[in-house]
Scaffold this motif. Structure first.
Motif, PDB file in Angstrom:
ATOM      1  N   ARG A 152     -50.121  21.546 -65.456  1.00 30.94           N
ATOM      2  CA  ARG A 152     -48.971  21.318 -64.578  1.00 30.94           C
ATOM      3  C   ARG A 152     -49.114  22.021 -63.226  1.00 30.94           C
ATOM      4  O   ARG A 152     -48.641  21.520 -62.214  1.00 30.94           O
ATOM      5  CB  ARG A 152     -47.712  21.881 -65.237  1.00 30.94           C
ATOM      6  CG  ARG A 152     -47.217  21.025 -66.357  1.00 30.94           C
ATOM      7  CD  ARG A 152     -46.064  21.754 -66.953  1.00 30.94           C
ATOM      8  NE  ARG A 152     -45.684  21.202 -68.210  1.00 30.94           N
ATOM      9  CZ  ARG A 152     -44.431  21.205 -68.607  1.00 30.94           C
ATOM     10  NH1 ARG A 152     -43.497  21.699 -67.827  1.00 30.94           N
ATOM     11  NH2 ARG A 152     -44.124  20.711 -69.773  1.00 30.94           N
ATOM     12  N   ASP A 153     -49.684  23.176 -63.266  1.00 31.13           N
ATOM     13  CA  ASP A 153     -49.678  24.007 -62.052  1.00 31.13           C
ATOM     14  C   ASP A 153     -51.067  24.623 -61.896  1.00 31.13           C
ATOM     15  O   ASP A 153     -51.279  25.784 -62.213  1.00 31.13           O
ATOM     16  CB  ASP A 153     -48.586  25.091 -62.221  1.00 31.13           C
ATOM     17  CG  ASP A 153     -48.489  25.938 -60.980  1.00 31.13           C
ATOM     18  OD1 ASP A 153     -48.682  25.412 -59.880  1.00 31.13           O
ATOM     19  OD2 ASP A 153     -48.215  27.156 -61.127  1.00 31.13           O
ATOM     20  N   SER A 154     -51.991  23.764 -61.463  1.00 31.21           N
ATOM     21  CA  SER A 154     -53.385  24.231 -61.501  1.00 31.21           C
ATOM     22  C   SER A 154     -53.684  25.237 -60.398  1.00 31.21           C
ATOM     23  O   SER A 154     -54.559  26.086 -60.545  1.00 31.21           O
ATOM     24  CB  SER A 154     -54.337  23.038 -61.378  1.00 31.21           C
ATOM     25  OG  SER A 154     -54.041  22.344 -60.184  1.00 31.21           O
ATOM     26  N   THR A 155     -52.978  25.141 -59.271  1.00 30.49           N
ATOM     27  CA  THR A 155     -53.315  26.043 -58.162  1.00 30.49           C
ATOM     28  C   THR A 155     -52.292  27.165 -57.963  1.00 30.49           C
ATOM     29  O   THR A 155     -52.560  28.131 -57.252  1.00 30.49           O
ATOM     30  CB  THR A 155     -53.397  25.250 -56.838  1.00 30.49           C
ATOM     31  OG1 THR A 155     -52.179  24.507 -56.706  1.00 30.49           O
ATOM     32  CG2 THR A 155     -54.580  24.304 -56.846  1.00 30.49           C
ATOM     33  N   GLY A 156     -51.143  27.048 -58.600  1.00 25.79           N
ATOM     34  CA  GLY A 156     -50.089  28.050 -58.391  1.00 25.79           C
ATOM     35  C   GLY A 156     -50.338  29.336 -59.168  1.00 25.79           C
ATOM     36  O   GLY A 156     -51.346  29.488 -59.860  1.00 25.79           O
ATOM     37  N   VAL A 157     -49.403  30.244 -59.025  1.00 21.66           N
ATOM     38  CA  VAL A 157     -49.495  31.545 -59.695  1.00 21.66           C
ATOM     39  C   VAL A 157     -49.536  31.370 -61.193  1.00 21.66           C
ATOM     40  O   VAL A 157     -50.328  32.007 -61.896  1.00 21.66           O
ATOM     41  CB  VAL A 157     -48.279  32.398 -59.294  1.00 21.66           C
ATOM     42  CG1 VAL A 157     -48.257  33.687 -60.095  1.00 21.66           C
ATOM     43  CG2 VAL A 157     -48.298  32.679 -57.817  1.00 21.66           C
ATOM     44  N   TRP A 158     -48.689  30.465 -61.681  1.00 22.48           N
ATOM     45  CA  TRP A 158     -48.573  30.305 -63.143  1.00 22.48           C
ATOM     46  C   TRP A 158     -49.848  29.733 -63.725  1.00 22.48           C
ATOM     47  O   TRP A 158     -50.353  30.237 -64.727  1.00 22.48           O
ATOM     48  CB  TRP A 158     -47.385  29.414 -63.485  1.00 22.48           C
ATOM     49  CG  TRP A 158     -46.207  29.656 -62.583  1.00 22.48           C
ATOM     50  CD1 TRP A 158     -45.721  28.844 -61.615  1.00 22.48           C
ATOM     51  CD2 TRP A 158     -45.402  30.836 -62.565  1.00 22.48           C
ATOM     52  NE1 TRP A 158     -44.663  29.413 -60.987  1.00 22.48           N
ATOM     53  CE2 TRP A 158     -44.435  30.642 -61.549  1.00 22.48           C
ATOM     54  CE3 TRP A 158     -45.396  32.013 -63.298  1.00 22.48           C
ATOM     55  CZ2 TRP A 158     -43.487  31.601 -61.249  1.00 22.48           C
ATOM     56  CZ3 TRP A 158     -44.442  32.958 -63.000  1.00 22.48           C
ATOM     57  CH2 TRP A 158     -43.506  32.763 -61.993  1.00 22.48           C
ATOM     58  N   GLY A 159     -50.311  28.637 -63.065  1.00 19.58           N
ATOM     59  CA  GLY A 159     -51.514  27.989 -63.567  1.00 19.58           C
ATOM     60  C   GLY A 159     -52.712  28.933 -63.542  1.00 19.58           C
ATOM     61  O   GLY A 159     -53.494  29.003 -64.494  1.00 19.58           O
ATOM     62  N   GLN A 160     -52.834  29.705 -62.464  1.00 18.35           N
ATOM     63  CA  GLN A 160     -53.971  30.621 -62.364  1.00 18.35           C
ATOM     64  C   GLN A 160     -53.891  31.708 -63.428  1.00 18.35           C
ATOM     65  O   GLN A 160     -54.883  32.063 -64.068  1.00 18.35           O
ATOM     66  CB  GLN A 160     -54.017  31.237 -60.969  1.00 18.35           C
ATOM     67  CG  GLN A 160     -54.464  30.215 -59.946  1.00 18.35           C
ATOM     68  CD  GLN A 160     -54.615  30.800 -58.563  1.00 18.35           C
ATOM     69  OE1 GLN A 160     -54.210  31.927 -58.333  1.00 18.35           O
ATOM     70  NE2 GLN A 160     -55.186  30.025 -57.667  1.00 18.35           N
ATOM     71  N   SER A 161     -52.668  32.232 -63.602  1.00 16.97           N
ATOM     72  CA  SER A 161     -52.507  33.247 -64.651  1.00 16.97           C
ATOM     73  C   SER A 161     -52.844  32.661 -66.002  1.00 16.97           C
ATOM     74  O   SER A 161     -53.510  33.296 -66.828  1.00 16.97           O
ATOM     75  CB  SER A 161     -51.069  33.763 -64.665  1.00 16.97           C
ATOM     76  OG  SER A 161     -50.878  34.621 -63.593  1.00 16.97           O
TER      77      SER A 161
END
Lengths: 139, 618
Positions: free
Chosen positions: B66-75
């Protein structure tokens, strides 16, 4: 309001007192939220600040925390600056400091540790990494 | 070391468990905002902590998609990378080996965009081949070479030594005479020659044995060198003409053939690697450029700071330059504080110095005024001293005069005494005269009374003569003679009467004169009495005058003493005032000196200020 309310309140107060206090200085909104949520989920009391000056004001008025989590690159003063200030302060100098920064080079880690930090996390980090480091260093 | 104990984990996450389960059971359709992603992350973390690795992995993967580049996806991807493998996977090998938390190598490994090349079979096969070759040909070329070395080195030496030992006991008797010594030398020479011959023969024999082998080895090695050169130059080459499997040379030849094949096979792979290396070089160049740019930025800031702009902040870039920038920022910050403080202090010092200067100037003026006042006071005191001196002299003169007056009064007193005496005698004399004059007056009165009697007798005699003349006339002529006598008696009587009148008049005038004398005497007596009284009063006055003069003398003496004291006192006062004046003058000088020092200080501070003003701190 139940008749047990005072006891609940008391229990809550004792719990709050017993909770370890982590002071977070981070300018990113999402990162703030994530750190706060992770630490609160793990049972820590969390104070958030978005800049070094705000953090310093809060530290002047409040009781000293059990651990600092600091970002490095922020508008205004840097987290390194705050770390140095903390290490020069008599009341705060023994409190462990954990840096969370996107500065990923080995020299960045070296320099941050040189400023008196106890740990250095490179962003992005896994939630468990943060919690492990906090557990390891919190008094 | 960063791994927390499982007990603590379970304890601390027990509270978060229901929440996590609730979040997990909730459908993930509405997880659109970052809050939901955060919730998912928390859930996954809770699951990971409680040991449900697979479910945690699913949720992490969900977050990454869902969030490959954001903070969540990276974490989440970081968490995925750190998850322990549930089933053996080739890709997980590297992540498993790596430490869980912040390890040293993490920064280099955390770049998932550059895939590692597939593990080459090149690494494994040559490593195994030499092992087997060494195992197989133990006692092969290595042993042969060792034996050849031992033979060439040891056999001649051993043979020579044996020959020497065999000859030594019989040919070396103890030397007692010179002839024996010569014999011994000869024997020794012979033995040495013999031993050398034995050694040379054995070396030749061994050389004939080892040379062909060495030549063969040489040939093989040349071939191998040539072949390996060809392989190195990456050219097609004819195969090696070395029989396989006899010794290490054979093994090397076999391996070389394999290597040649591999080299040919891996050419395209090498090209790939070269391309990668080129990319890396480009990346390195870019990194170098970045570093250079950062260094230039930092240098620019340093230059600005050097020229006085301390308000510069260097950006905290990654790596060493960022650290230097941070140190520079900290230094600039403390310099800013120092410069601000210095400027503040300089301003403060200027202000205070100005104040002090004014105060000291006032002080100096006051001291000068004081000195002038003191000078005039000193003059006054000197005038007073002179006046006192003059007064003292006048007092002495007055005392002399008073003493003279006293003397004169005393003299007058004694004169007066004598005058009084004379007056007394005069009064007595006048009184006696008056008494005598009174007795004269009384005598005159008695004369007058007698004259009255005489006058009566004369009148009676006249009457008698007249009567006698009338009787004589009746007696006619016979009576003439009688009438004559009667006329004579009448003339006598008239004469007596006239003389008596004369005497009476004389006595009257005597009485009148006596009365006048008495009057005069009385007046003289009164005069004498009043004169005596006056003399007594004068004497009294003179005595008083004398006393007064004495008193004046005493007073004047006191005054003289006092004025002497006063003269001394005024001298003291004079001294003190001179001292005070000197102090006041010193004060003036000091104050002027302080003013000049303060002016010097002000100049220094101005210099300091202009130095400080070169720095910008805001």
């Amino acid at each position: 309001m139940t008749p047990l309310f005072p006891f609940v309140c008391l229990a809550h107060a004792i719990e709050t007192l017993a909770m370890k206090h982590v002071f977070v200085v981070e300018d990113g909104h999402a990162e703030q939220k994530m750190i706060e949520a992770l630490l609160k989920q793990a049972g820590f009391q969390v104070t958030l600040s978005s800049s070094v000056d705000e953090a310093w004001d809060k530290l002047q008025s409040g009781s000293p925390p059990d651990l600092f989590v600091l970002d490095i690159v922020m508008p205004g003063k840097s987290g390194l600056e705050l770390c140095r200030t903390i290490r020069e302060n008599e009341q705060l100098q023994d409190i462990p400091v954990v840096f969370c920064s996107s500065k990923s080079e080995e020299f960045d880690r070296f320099w941050a540790m040189r400023q008196g930090a106890q740990a250095y996390l490179v962003k992005p980090y896994a939630p468990k990494e943060l919690l492990d480091v906090v557990y390891q260093h919190v008094k | 070391m960063t791994q927390p104990t499982p007990e603590r984990d379970t304890a601390s996450f027990a509270a978060a468990e229901p929440e996590a389960i609730a979040a997990e059971t909730a459908p993930a359709e509405d997880a659109k905002g970052s809050d939901d992603l955060l919730q998912l992350l928390l859930t996954a973390n809770g699951l990971e902590q409680s040991g449900e690795i697979d479910r945690a992995r699913e949720i992490y993967e969900d977050i990454v998609t869902r969030d490959s580049t954001g903070v969540w996806g990276q974490s989440a991807s970081q968490a995925l990378a750190a998850l322990p493998a549930s089933e053996p996977a080739a890709l997980e090998d590297t992540t498993l080996e790596r430490p869980d938390s912040n390890s040293e190598e993490r920064s280099t490994e955390s770049e998932p965009t550059v895939p590692l090349p597939p593990s080459p079979p090149l690494d494994t096969s040559p490593r195994r081949e030499p092992k087997t070759a060494v195992a197989r040909s133990r006692g092969g070329l290595g042993t042969t070479l060792k034996l050849m070395f031992v033979a060439t080195a040891a056999v001649p030496a051993v043979l020579t030594a044996g020959a020497t030992l065999w000859l030594a006991p019989q040919t070396l008797p103890p030397a007692t005479t010179p002839s024996e010594t010569d014999d011994r030398d000869r024997v020794l020479q012979r033995q040495t020659l013999l031993a050398a011959i034995v050694g040379a023969v054995s070396i030749l024999a061994l050389a004939s044995l080892t040379l062909p082998r060495l030549q063969r080895l040489d040939r093989y090695l040349r071939q191998i060198a040539y072949f390996s050169k060809k392989v190195k130059l990456d050219r097609p080459t004819r195969p090696l003409e070395i029989p396989e499997g006899r010794d290490e040379i054979g093994a090397i030849a076999a391996n070389l053939r394999d290597i040649a094949d591999l080299v040919t096979n891996q050419n395209h792979r090498l090209q790939q690697l070269e391309r990668q290396q080129e990319q890396e070089r480009q990346r390195d160049r870019a990194e170098k450029d970045r570093l250079q740019q950062q260094a230039l930025d930092l240098l620019e800031r340093l230059e600005a700071a050097r020229s006085g702009n301390l308000a510069v902040e260097a950006p905290l870039s990654d790596g060493a330059v960022g650290a230097i920038a941070d140190a520079f920022n900290a230094t600039a910050r403390s310099l800013r504080e120092f410069v601000s403080q210095t400027a503040r202090v300089a301003a403060d010092v200027t202000e205070r110095t100005h104040d002090s200067e004014t105060a000291v100037r006032q002080l100096s003026d006051a001291a000068r005024h004081q000195s002038q006042d003191l000078q005039s006071a000193l003059d006054t005191v000197r005038a007073i001293a002179d006046a006192i001196d003059r007064l003292s002299r006048s007092t002495r003169d007055a005392a002399d005069l008073a003493r003279q007056a006293t003397e004169a009064a005393r003299l007058g007193d004694s004169n007066m005494d004598r005058t009084t005496e004379s007056m007394e005698q005069l009064r007595t004399a006048v009184a006696n005269t008056a008494k005598k004059a009174k007795r004269l007056a009384e005598s005159a009165q008695e004369v007058s009374q007698i004259l009255a009697v005489v006058s009566g007798i004369s009148e009676k005699a006249n009457l008698l003569a007249f009567n006698a003349a009338i009787e004589a006339a009746r007696a006619g002529e016979r009576g003439e003679g009688f009438r004559q006598v009667a006329d004579d008696v009448r003339g006598l009587a008239t004469q007596i009467g006239e003389s008596a009148g004369d005497i009476e008049r004389l006595v009257g005038s005597i009485q009148a004169e006596t009365a006048d004398v008495l009057d005069v005497l009385e007046a003289g007596t009164a005069e004498v009495v009043s004169s005596t009284r006056s003399v007594g009063q004068t004497q009294q006055t003179l005595r008083q005058l004398s006393e007064l003069s004495q008193a004046i003398d005493g007073s004047l003496q006191t005054v003289a003493r006092d004025s002497a004291d006063r003269a001394r006192s005024s001298q003291d006062v004079n001294r003190v005032m001179e001292e005070v004046n000197r102090v006041a003058l010193t004060n003036t000088e000091e104050a002027q000196r302080v003013v000049s020092v303060l002016q010097g200080l002000l100049e220094e501070v101005e210099t300091l200020k202009s130095s400080v003003a070169k720095f910008q701190v805001e």
